[in-house]
Every structure is written in structure tokens, then in C-alpha cells.
Design a protein around this motif. Structure first.
Motif, PDB file in Angstrom:
ATOM      1  N   HIS A   1       0.837  -1.198   0.000  1.00 12.70           N
ATOM      2  CA  HIS A   1       0.000   0.000   0.000  1.00 12.70           C
ATOM      3  C   HIS A   1       0.869   1.244   0.000  1.00 12.70           C
ATOM      4  CE1 HIS A   1       0.683   0.666   4.322  1.00 12.70           C
ATOM      5  NE2 HIS A   1       0.486  -0.630   4.485  1.00 12.70           N
ATOM      6  N   ASP A   2       0.255   2.368  -0.362  1.00 14.17           N
ATOM      7  CA  ASP A   2       0.981   3.634  -0.502  1.00 14.17           C
ATOM      8  C   ASP A   2       2.160   3.498  -1.461  1.00 14.17           C
ATOM      9  OD1 ASP A   2      -0.705   4.882   1.351  1.00 14.17           O
ATOM     10  OD2 ASP A   2       0.469   4.056   3.012  1.00 14.17           O
ATOM     11  N   GLY A   3       2.043   2.567  -2.403  1.00 13.22           N
ATOM     12  CA  GLY A   3       3.096   2.418  -3.398  1.00 13.22           C
ATOM     13  C   GLY A   3       4.328   1.683  -2.896  1.00 13.22           C
ATOM     14  N   ALA A   4       4.288   1.230  -1.634  1.00  8.92           N
ATOM     15  CA  ALA A   4       5.463   0.576  -1.068  1.00  8.92           C
ATOM     16  C   ALA A   4       5.147  -0.876  -0.723  1.00  8.92           C
ATOM     17  CB  ALA A   4       5.926   1.318   0.184  1.00  8.92           C
ATOM     18  N   VAL A   5       6.208  -1.640  -0.520  1.00  9.84           N
ATOM     19  CA  VAL A   5       6.051  -3.018  -0.053  1.00  9.84           C
ATOM     20  C   VAL A   5       6.370  -3.053   1.436  1.00  9.84           C
ATOM     21  CG1 VAL A   5       6.779  -5.415  -0.326  1.00  9.84           C
ATOM     22  CG2 VAL A   5       6.773  -3.883  -2.306  1.00  9.84           C
ATOM     23  N   TRP A   6       5.459  -3.626   2.211  1.00  5.20           N
ATOM     24  CA  TRP A   6       5.599  -3.638   3.664  1.00  5.20           C
ATOM     25  C   TRP A   6       5.792  -5.039   4.192  1.00  5.20           C
ATOM     26  CZ3 TRP A   6       4.683   0.977   6.656  1.00  5.20           C
ATOM     27  CH2 TRP A   6       4.318   2.091   5.875  1.00  5.20           C
ATOM     28  N   PHE A   7       6.551  -5.132   5.241  1.00  7.00           N
ATOM     29  CA  PHE A   7       6.700  -6.387   5.979  1.00  7.00           C
ATOM     30  C   PHE A   7       5.776  -6.324   7.192  1.00  7.00           C
ATOM     31  CE2 PHE A   7       9.102  -8.632   9.463  1.00  7.00           C
ATOM     32  CZ  PHE A   7       8.796  -9.911   9.038  1.00  7.00           C
ATOM     33  N   LYS A   8       4.896  -7.326   7.302  1.00 10.06           N
ATOM     34  CA  LYS A   8       3.890  -7.274   8.363  1.00 10.06           C
ATOM     35  C   LYS A   8       4.471  -7.785   9.686  1.00 10.06           C
ATOM     36  CE  LYS A   8      -0.297  -8.614   6.600  1.00 10.06           C
ATOM     37  NZ  LYS A   8      -1.149  -9.385   5.664  1.00 10.06           N
ATOM     38  N   ALA A   9       5.333  -6.994  10.241  1.00  5.83           N
ATOM     39  CA  ALA A   9       6.022  -7.384  11.472  1.00  5.83           C
ATOM     40  C   ALA A   9       5.060  -7.514  12.651  1.00  5.83           C
ATOM     41  CB  ALA A   9       7.116  -6.376  11.805  1.00  5.83           C
ATOM     42  N   THR A  10       3.960  -6.770  12.578  1.00  5.78           N
ATOM     43  CA  THR A  10       3.019  -6.813  13.709  1.00  5.78           C
ATOM     44  C   THR A  10       2.397  -8.191  13.878  1.00  5.78           C
ATOM     45  OG1 THR A  10       1.425  -5.848  12.187  1.00  5.78           O
ATOM     46  CG2 THR A  10       2.423  -4.373  13.794  1.00  5.78           C
ATOM     47  N   LEU A  11       2.368  -8.978  12.802  1.00  7.25           N
ATOM     48  CA  LEU A  11       1.849 -10.348  12.911  1.00  7.25           C
ATOM     49  C   LEU A  11       2.759 -11.206  13.780  1.00  7.25           C
ATOM     50  CD1 LEU A  11       0.750 -11.269   9.248  1.00  7.25           C
ATOM     51  CD2 LEU A  11      -0.700 -10.624  11.194  1.00  7.25           C
ATOM     52  N   LEU A  12       3.993 -10.754  13.955  1.00  7.26           N
ATOM     53  CA  LEU A  12       5.014 -11.590  14.593  1.00  7.26           C
ATOM     54  C   LEU A  12       5.612 -10.914  15.822  1.00  7.26           C
ATOM     55  CD1 LEU A  12       6.577 -12.493  11.183  1.00  7.26           C
ATOM     56  CD2 LEU A  12       5.470 -14.148  12.691  1.00  7.26           C
ATOM     57  N   GLY A  13       4.866 -10.009  16.385  1.00  5.21           N
ATOM     58  CA  GLY A  13       5.342  -9.406  17.621  1.00  5.21           C
ATOM     59  C   GLY A  13       6.143  -8.139  17.449  1.00  5.21           C
ATOM     60  N   GLY A  14       6.294  -7.690  16.226  1.00  9.93           N
ATOM     61  CA  GLY A  14       7.008  -6.434  16.014  1.00  9.93           C
ATOM     62  C   GLY A  14       6.129  -5.253  16.396  1.00  9.93           C
ATOM     63  N   PRO A  15       6.714  -4.108  16.675  1.00  8.54           N
ATOM     64  CA  PRO A  15       5.950  -2.944  17.127  1.00  8.54           C
ATOM     65  C   PRO A  15       5.133  -2.296  16.006  1.00  8.54           C
ATOM     66  CG  PRO A  15       8.283  -2.390  16.940  1.00  8.54           C
ATOM     67  CD  PRO A  15       8.169  -3.844  16.659  1.00  8.54           C
ATOM     68  N   LYS A  16       5.624  -2.397  14.790  1.00 15.94           N
ATOM     69  CA  LYS A  16       4.866  -1.842  13.667  1.00 15.94           C
ATOM     70  C   LYS A  16       5.328  -2.500  12.371  1.00 15.94           C
ATOM     71  CE  LYS A  16       7.944   2.206  13.289  1.00 15.94           C
ATOM     72  NZ  LYS A  16       8.601   1.855  12.022  1.00 15.94           N
ATOM     73  N   ASP A  17       4.487  -2.360  11.345  1.00 10.89           N
ATOM     74  CA  ASP A  17       4.897  -2.881  10.042  1.00 10.89           C
ATOM     75  C   ASP A  17       6.027  -2.026   9.482  1.00 10.89           C
ATOM     76  OD1 ASP A  17       3.002  -4.782  10.355  1.00 10.89           O
ATOM     77  OD2 ASP A  17       1.543  -3.905   8.973  1.00 10.89           O
ATOM     78  N   GLU A  18       6.832  -2.643   8.618  1.00 12.73           N
ATOM     79  CA  GLU A  18       8.028  -1.950   8.141  1.00 12.73           C
ATOM     80  C   GLU A  18       8.049  -1.903   6.628  1.00 12.73           C
ATOM     81  OE1 GLU A  18       9.994  -0.781  10.399  1.00 12.73           O
ATOM     82  OE2 GLU A  18       9.331  -1.907  12.165  1.00 12.73           O
ATOM     83  N   VAL A  19       8.494  -0.770   6.111  1.00 13.65           N
ATOM     84  CA  VAL A  19       8.671  -0.671   4.671  1.00 13.65           C
ATOM     85  C   VAL A  19       9.900  -1.476   4.248  1.00 13.65           C
ATOM     86  CG1 VAL A  19       9.315   0.883   2.787  1.00 13.65           C
ATOM     87  CG2 VAL A  19       7.552   1.555   4.427  1.00 13.65           C
ATOM     88  N   ILE A  20       9.709  -2.307   3.230  1.00 12.00           N
ATOM     89  CA  ILE A  20      10.856  -3.035   2.679  1.00 12.00           C
ATOM     90  C   ILE A  20      11.310  -2.376   1.378  1.00 12.00           C
ATOM     91  CG2 ILE A  20      11.737  -5.208   1.818  1.00 12.00           C
ATOM     92  CD1 ILE A  20       9.755  -6.675   3.463  1.00 12.00           C
ATOM     93  N   VAL A  21      10.338  -2.158   0.506  1.00 11.57           N
ATOM     94  CA  VAL A  21      10.660  -1.499  -0.756  1.00 11.57           C
ATOM     95  C   VAL A  21       9.917  -0.171  -0.809  1.00 11.57           C
ATOM     96  CG1 VAL A  21      10.696  -1.660  -3.272  1.00 11.57           C
ATOM     97  CG2 VAL A  21      10.926  -3.737  -1.886  1.00 11.57           C
ATOM     98  N   ARG A  22      10.661   0.882  -0.957  1.00  9.58           N
ATOM     99  CA  ARG A  22      10.071   2.228  -0.946  1.00  9.58           C
ATOM    100  C   ARG A  22       9.213   2.458  -2.182  1.00  9.58           C
ATOM    101  NH1 ARG A  22      15.446   3.609   1.684  1.00  9.58           N
ATOM    102  NH2 ARG A  22      16.397   3.266  -0.339  1.00  9.58           N
ATOM    103  N   SER A  23       8.406   3.504  -2.098  1.00 10.02           N
ATOM    104  CA  SER A  23       7.479   3.774  -3.204  1.00 10.02           C
ATOM    105  C   SER A  23       8.214   4.149  -4.493  1.00 10.02           C
ATOM    106  CB  SER A  23       6.494   4.873  -2.800  1.00 10.02           C
ATOM    107  OG  SER A  23       7.192   5.984  -2.294  1.00 10.02           O
ATOM    108  N   ASP A  24       9.482   4.513  -4.377  1.00 10.63           N
ATOM    109  CA  ASP A  24      10.235   4.787  -5.610  1.00 10.63           C
ATOM    110  C   ASP A  24      10.861   3.508  -6.177  1.00 10.63           C
ATOM    111  OD1 ASP A  24      12.346   4.217  -3.966  1.00 10.63           O
ATOM    112  OD2 ASP A  24      13.323   6.165  -4.156  1.00 10.63           O
TER     113      ASP A  24
END
Length: 553
Positions: free
Chosen positions: A285-308
RNA sequence: GCGCCCAUAGCUCAAUUGGAUAGAGUGCCGGACUUCGAAUCCGUUGGUUGCAGGUUCGAGUCCUGCUGGGCGCGCCA
């Protein structure tokens, strides 16, 4: 090791006592704690286990301890086992066993101190500084720690690889390349501004000049983009070569230098992304690829690939650790990081789970940052702003051994002031020289005794207090290695080496080694064995810290 | 505001991850070379473990709340 055998013996004694009715039946603890008493006069080892058992046995700890002592099996190394209030059992090693350890050490000059804590392949990745400039003092602490941890794990039985991760792919590198291009162009008289987000240190000016000198103006004739790429490649090469040299000055050498860029050219990144997508850990979403860290105990999801479309550093880290664990099959990986990266740890743990790996297999050592001082004044460490004091400068001023010892002698958790001037002023009183002096002194004694053969020396003659105290210190090395390897905390080695040296210096004061008095031949030979063995232990302790063991000073 | 780390002798740091009377170095003061290296040794001085509670046989260590310091909390690394 003695403490393990003691633990077994105590467990056995507890069982026997229960069988004979001296103790009621209760579940025995899985491990019997054996420790070294703080006060040496109490004994060589002790166990507090009877106090822990009191509630289950419904007996006074001292009574339990008495029962244990009565049912203790015969142990060849044990002189006595005494009950002490409020329920300790204190063990004392026999003198004959202690003196025999001198022969044991002499028989394994290369390997004494090694233990079998475990097996398997372990990778220690350390330093891994951005290749955008010279290494600084933070990297020095990282280097000292990482290298010593690697050595400790080797001594603890693991198969260890040392690795340096070259961050040659990120957006910081682009800033480095563009800065370098600007400095190169400036060196040739062209007015080219250094980018705002670039590197403004003086070393970049020198690097630009160097390339201008070596290559001439030919890059100015190229299209800008191409020139930046080519100059960047040259600069990167130089910075890496410099890092290699600087670390070599500290005596640090790697098995592998791993390029971040290679993760993209060799397919690891694509493979791990496919894996994560299949497992449902990716979001778009937002043009970026995110890692759903929250599914695994992380504090928030993280951008892996930026929107550019460019992957961020976390993308690289995922691919890198996929490579470490899955493609290269390390059983355990240790990453040594500065405390400023501490927020990154939960992401990494979440990543491990996403890859289906036990997060425990990735151990991240965080060390608190080094505040570098000169004459009490704080020196900034940032590479982005202005001047820095480099690792190389400090090594050249303070010396590799002193620098390593100083950086290792504090636990990674404690912050550290490193005042160069102070380190230089104190260099004569530095613990480094105290320890190394003990080693050099022994070498001097052995030179003095040159020509005397002492293979037939009788170590059972080494019964005086300073001699036994020295042997007691010497045989601690395997325990210290085990402790430090377990905790991944090399500072234990630093303290131990000091205490061993102190025991030697005290022995030296009280006991003449090479004596020309008639009738002293036997004790001379025995003591030559003792100091030879002591030299082995000192050298090993110093070696594990990456320090030299000089024969003369 | 939230998260991680730290606070122990004047100073720099340990304390075997819950064990006994919290230890070293440094600093101050005093002493020891006619024998293997005095870059050494010996002695003296130094503590309410930041504060307040809690957990238990037992706490510097564990839990809670404060105080003070470091570092983080970005489609930087």
C-alpha cells in the motif's frame, strides 16, 4: 571440568541419602549450582543448593548439607567438603591434584583453556560500518568485541566464521558517491557543490584529490551519472581497502567480506521476497512493499521497498539473514551492533519468525557507544559532520594491545569514555603492561635458566602458598572461557588475565625460581615447570583477547 | 509521550545472571632492589550499591514507581 564433576557428585549424594533414608524423598533439581566462593579462604568451590532444597525437604539447610557430605562419593581431586552456615557446602581441592595440573597444562600448550560448550557453525558478523569513510572509535569497540567473541566461541568448541558486511547498496552510498564526485571535480578546479546530504568531512577532500591525481580529468568528460558511478566504484574500493588495513593494525582479520549489493545480483533478495509473499507477510500500500512485522510481535509494520522502487536497508537485512541461515546454513549468527541500532532488534526477531527460524539462533550484541575525548573534550563521532578521530589515529597513538584491552575490559552494556591523552599518560600504569610484563618476566626467567633441562621436575614439590595460589588461578582459564563464551562477554577475560598476572607477580616476589643454592635443584626444576605452564596460560588469555604476549618489553 | 541501556569507593569499572563479610585498578599517604626484569611487591585510606516500596531462607542482581544520564522511536542506515 571439576565443577561439573562436583555437581554430579552432589546429585549422586542426594540420591544416596534419600535411598538410605537420611533425606526425605523430593524432586531433585535439574542442575546443581556450583560456584566459586567470593572469599577464597572458604574453599575452591561451593554449592548453595541445600538452601534451595530446604523447602522441599522440610529440613534445615545445614542438616541437608550434612547428609550430602556424608554420602558424597570419593573424588580424586577433592581434599575436603565442609558444611558452613547457613547451608553452604564448601569444597577444597587437594594439593596433589592441584600440582598435577601443572603437568596437564604443559601437555596441552596450544589448547589449554578450550572447552566443549557446544558444537556447530557460528558466524560472528562485526564492524560492518558503512563504507563511506574511515573507521572511527565506535567501530573499534565493535571490532574488539566481535573478534574476542569469535575467539571465545572457537575456544568453546564452535566452528566460527568472522564476517564483515559491506553496506554498498543503500541511499547513503549514493550520497557518498556524489560527494566524492564533487570533491574530485573541485580538485580539478571545477566548481561543483557537495550535496546537502553528503559527507562534509575533510577526508572526502583528500579522497577526491587522490582520485584526481591518479586518474586525471577523464571522468569530467563523461556524462555525470556515469562519472559518479565510476568514481564511486573507485572510492568504495579505496575505503574498503582502508578499513581492511585499519582493522589489520588492530590485528583483526576476517574470513569473509560480504557485499550487500550481491544480495540483489545473486538472487537472494528475490528468493526471500517470494518466500515472504507466499507466507503472507507482505503487504502493498501507498506504493510501497511492507513487511507485516506486527503479525510476529514487532511494534509496527516496516517498509521493505520504498514507493520509488528502491529497497531499504531492512530489505537487505532480511535477504542477508536468509542467506546466512538458509543458504549458508549457520546454526547460530551473532551480529555486533552499536546501541543506536537497538530499535532494529524487534524487526529482526520478527523477520526470523517469518523465515520460519528460531529467533534464538540470531543473537544481537548491543554495545553502548564510545565517547571519544581528547584532553577531556568530547569529540564528535559523526561522519556526516566535519572532522572525526579515526580508529587508525588511535591505534597508532595508543597501540593495538592497549586499545584492545581497554575496549574489552568493560561490559558491552556500559558506556565508555575513551580519553586518548589519558590513555597515553597512563600507559605505564596500564593493566595491559602489567599482564604483558608477567609474560615477559617469565620469558626472562626461562632465558636465565637456559641450558637447564627440567623435564624431570617434580611438580608435587610446589606446595607453598604462593605456588598453590598461582596454580589455582591458572586452572580457572577453562571456567572463564566457558563463562565468557556463554555470556558472549569478553570482559571476563580481561579481569581474569589481570588476576592471573597478579598471582604470578606475588609468586615471583616470594619464590626464587632459578636458585644456585646447593640442594635447590629439585625445587628449581619444579618451579621452571610452574612458570612455563603459567606462561602458556597467560599467552592463551592474551591471545583470546587478540593481544600479543611479548617475550621482552 | 513510548522503548532499550546505565547509575556500585573521590575517579574508571567488576561482582561467577538470586548466595556467605560488595571487590579490583586508579588517586592520596607510607614502606621494599647486593640474587631470575622495581613496567614489580607490601601496607594504609576509602560504601546507606541513585531514591521509595515489594518478592523470599537470602537482593547490587528480579518486580513496581520515581530521579538523573545515554541511545532510539524515518519510505535514513
Amino acid at each position: 571440568m571439576v565443577d561439573i564433576e562436583l555437581a554430579k557428585a552432589v546429585a549422586q549424594a542426594l540420591k544416596r541419602a534419600q535411598k538410605k533414608g537420611a533425606l526425605p524423598h523430593f524432586e531433585l533439581p535439574e542442575t546443581i549450582p556450583i560456584e566459586r566462593p567470593k572469599q577464597g579462604e572458604l574453599g575452591d568451590f561451593a554449592t548453595p543448593v541445600c538452601m534451595q532444597l530446604a523447602r522441599f525437604a522440610r529440613m534445615a539447610p545445614v542438616r541437608i548439607a550434612e547428609a550430602v557430605v556424608q554420602h558424597l562419593p570419593e573424588l580424586p581431586f577433592l581434599a575436603s567438603a565442609e558444611v558452613a552456615h547457613p547451608g553452604f557446602i564448601n569444597f577444597r581441592l587437594s594439593e596433589s591434584w592441584l600440582t598435577a595440573q601443572v603437568e596437564e597444562i604443559l601437555a596441552q600448550p596450544e589448547s589449554f583453556g578450550s572447552v566443549q560448550l557446544g558444537t556447530g557453525r557460528v558466524q560472528v558478523e562485526f564492524v560492518s560500518a558503512n563504507p563511506t569513510g574511515p573507521l572511527h572509535m565506535g567501530s573499534a569497540r565493535n571490532a574488539a568485541l566481535g573478534d574476542a567473541i569469535a575467539s571465545l566461541l572457537e575456544a568453546a568448541g564452535y566452528q566460527v566464521e568472522r564476517e564483515y558486511y559491506i553496506n554498498d547498496a543503500g541511499s547513503r552510498m549514493q550520497a557518498f558517491y556524489e560527494t566524492l564526485y564533487a570533491r574530485y571535480a573541485q580538485a580539478l578546479g571545477r566548481d561543483e557543490p557537495v550535496p546537502e546530504e553528503g559527507y562534509h568531512g575533510a577526508y572526502m577532500v583528500r579522497l577526491g584529490e587522490e582520485i584526481a591525481r591518479e586518474c586525471g580529468p577523464r571522468f569530467l568528460k563523461m556524462p555525470r551519472e556515469e562519472a559518479i558511478r565510476e568514481i564511486g566504484a573507485l572510492g568504495l574500493k579505496k575505503v574498503i581497502a582502508q578499513a581492511k588495513e585499519d582493522l589489520a593494525l588492530m590485528g583483526i582479520h576476517y574470513d569473509n567480506w560480504f557485499s550487500e549489493q550481491s544480495l540483489y545480483t545473486n538472487g537472494q533478495f528475490d528468493r526471500v521476497m517470494t518466500l515472504l509473499r507466499e507466507r503472507g507477510y507482505l503487504d502493498f500500500h501507498d506504493g510501497a512493499v511492507w513487511f507485516k512485522a506486527t503479525l510476529l510481535g514487532g511494534p509496527k509494520d516496516e517498509v521493505i521497498v520504498r514507493s520509488d522502487g528502491t529497497p531499504g536497508y531492512f530489505a537487505s537485512d532480511i535477504a542477508y539473514h536468509y542467506n546466512k541461515f538458509i543458504e549458508r546454513g549457520f546454526d547460530r549468527v551473532i551480529d555486533v551492533w552499536g546501541a543506536d541500532h537497538q530499535g532494529h532488534v524487534p524487526r529482526m526477531k520478527a523477520m526470523m519468525k517469518a523465515l520460519g527460524l528460531d529467533p534464538e539462533r540470531l543473537v544481537i550484541i548491543l554495545y553502548q557507544l564510545v565517547t571519544l575525548k581528547r584532553r577531556g573534550e568530547i569529540v564528535r563521532l559523526s561522519k556526516r559532520t566535519g572532522d572525526i578521530i579515526t580508529l587508525r589515529e588511535v591505534v597508532e597513538e595508543v597501540g593495538a594491545d592497549a586499545m584492545r584491552y581497554f575496549l574489552l575490559s568493560r561490559s558491552a552494556d556500559s558506556q565508555m569514555d575513551f580519553d586518548i591523552e589519558l590513555a597515553k599518560e597512563q600507559s605505564e600504569e596500564n593493566p595491559v603492561y602489567y599482564i604483558q610484563y608477567a609474560h615477559a618476566r617469565i620469558c626472562s626467567i626461562l632465558r636465565h635458566a637456559k641450558g637447564m633441562s627440567f623435564d624431570d621436575g617434580d611438580v608435587s614439590l610446589l606446595t607453598s602458598e604462593p605456588e598453590l595460589a598461582l596454580i589455582r588461578q591458572m586452572i580457572r582459564l577453562p571456567e572463564v572461557v566457558r563463562l565468557a563464551a556463554r555470556q558472549l562477554a569478553p570482559h571476563h577475560l580481561a579481569y581474569y588475565a589481570y588476576e592471573l598476572a597478579a598471582a604470578f607477580h606475588a609468586f615471583y616476589r616470594d619464590c626464587r625460581v632459578v636458585s644456585s643454592e646447593p640442594g635447590d635443584e629439585a625445587i628449581t626444576k619444579a618451579r621452571l615447570k610452574l612458570v612455563s605452564a603459567c606462561r602458556i596460560v597467560l599467552a592463551r588469555a592474551l591471545g583470546l583477547m587478540g593481544m600479543s604476549a611479548p617475550e621482552v618489553m
